[in-house]
Scaffold this motif. Structure first.
Motif, PDB file in Angstrom:
ATOM      1  N   ILE A   1      -8.900   1.701  -4.445  1.00 42.73           N
ATOM      2  CA  ILE A   1      -7.515   2.153  -4.335  1.00 42.73           C
ATOM      3  C   ILE A   1      -7.192   2.457  -2.871  1.00 42.73           C
ATOM      4  N   ASN A   2      -8.121   3.103  -2.188  1.00 40.75           N
ATOM      5  CA  ASN A   2      -7.949   3.431  -0.767  1.00 40.75           C
ATOM      6  C   ASN A   2      -7.727   2.165   0.065  1.00 40.75           C
ATOM      7  N   GLU A   3      -8.509   1.136  -0.203  1.00 38.32           N
ATOM      8  CA  GLU A   3      -8.359  -0.127   0.530  1.00 38.32           C
ATOM      9  C   GLU A   3      -6.975  -0.732   0.307  1.00 38.32           C
ATOM     10  N   TRP A   4      -6.497  -0.717  -0.921  1.00 40.11           N
ATOM     11  CA  TRP A   4      -5.160  -1.247  -1.213  1.00 40.11           C
ATOM     12  C   TRP A   4      -4.090  -0.425  -0.517  1.00 40.11           C
TER      13      TRP A   4
ATOM     14  N   GLY B   1       0.806  -1.212   0.000  1.00 42.80           N
ATOM     15  CA  GLY B   1       0.000   0.000   0.000  1.00 42.80           C
ATOM     16  C   GLY B   1       0.843   1.268   0.000  1.00 42.80           C
ATOM     17  N   LEU B   2       1.913   1.255   0.764  1.00 40.61           N
ATOM     18  CA  LEU B   2       2.800   2.423   0.802  1.00 40.61           C
ATOM     19  C   LEU B   2       3.489   2.654  -0.541  1.00 40.61           C
ATOM     20  N   ARG B   3       3.951   1.563  -1.179  1.00 43.95           N
ATOM     21  CA  ARG B   3       4.576   1.701  -2.495  1.00 43.95           C
ATOM     22  C   ARG B   3       3.560   2.192  -3.527  1.00 43.95           C
ATOM     23  N   LEU B   4       2.351   1.665  -3.470  1.00 47.00           N
ATOM     24  CA  LEU B   4       1.294   2.089  -4.390  1.00 47.00           C
ATOM     25  C   LEU B   4       1.001   3.578  -4.228  1.00 47.00           C
ATOM     26  N   MET B   5       0.831   4.025  -2.982  1.00 47.51           N
ATOM     27  CA  MET B   5       0.523   5.422  -2.731  1.00 47.51           C
ATOM     28  C   MET B   5       1.660   6.333  -3.224  1.00 47.51           C
ATOM     29  N   GLN B   6       2.889   5.948  -2.941  1.00 44.29           N
ATOM     30  CA  GLN B   6       4.035   6.755  -3.356  1.00 44.29           C
ATOM     31  C   GLN B   6       4.101   6.879  -4.880  1.00 44.29           C
ATOM     32  N   LEU B   7       3.918   5.764  -5.587  1.00 46.30           N
ATOM     33  CA  LEU B   7       3.959   5.797  -7.046  1.00 46.30           C
ATOM     34  C   LEU B   7       2.784   6.576  -7.637  1.00 46.30           C
TER      35      LEU B   7
END
Length: 127
Positions: free
Chosen positions: A39-42, A10-16
């Protein structure tokens, strides 16, 4: 699938996503999921996308699914090595880096090279 930290994913997804200046809703629309709540859930580590969705997600974010799932290459390969060691009952008698070096990270527990540089727990290799 190897052990995947949903929180780290989730952190990598948010950063990208933020690097690409995309809102959750914009990303959801592009990859074809129901909405920003997905997306929020992931991003909160509450789930992982299906393989087909993951492939679209990685493409849009300019990365690959292995990075999203596991982080950098060394972290991914370390998980693969630990999975081999733990699931097949091997006790490593060489360093992690040696295994990666000789196999280029592409190995299976039945490969000859892996059998030569690992040994079953409790046994001794003949010299």
């Amino acid at each position: 699938m190897e052990n995947i930290s949903r929180t780290d994913f989730g952190l990598r997804l948010m950063q990208l996503r933020k690097t690409k200046n995309l809102s959750m809703q914009e990303l959801a629309n592009i990859i074809g999921v129901s909405g920003k709540s997905t997306i929020n859930e992931w991003e909160k580590g509450r789930g992982l996308p299906k393989k087909s969705t993951m492939d679209r997600l990685a493409t849009v974010l300019g990365t690959n699914s292995n990075y999203l799932y596991y982080g950098d290459l060394n972290a991914f390969l370390k998980l693969k090595v630990l999975n081999v060691v733990n699931n097949y009952g091997y006790k490593s008698n060489v360093t992690f880096n040696k295994l990666i070096d000789v196999t280029n990270g592409n190995f299976h527990p039945d490969d000859v090279i892996v059998r030569h540089i690992t040994k079953p727990k409790g046994s001794r290799l003949k010299r």
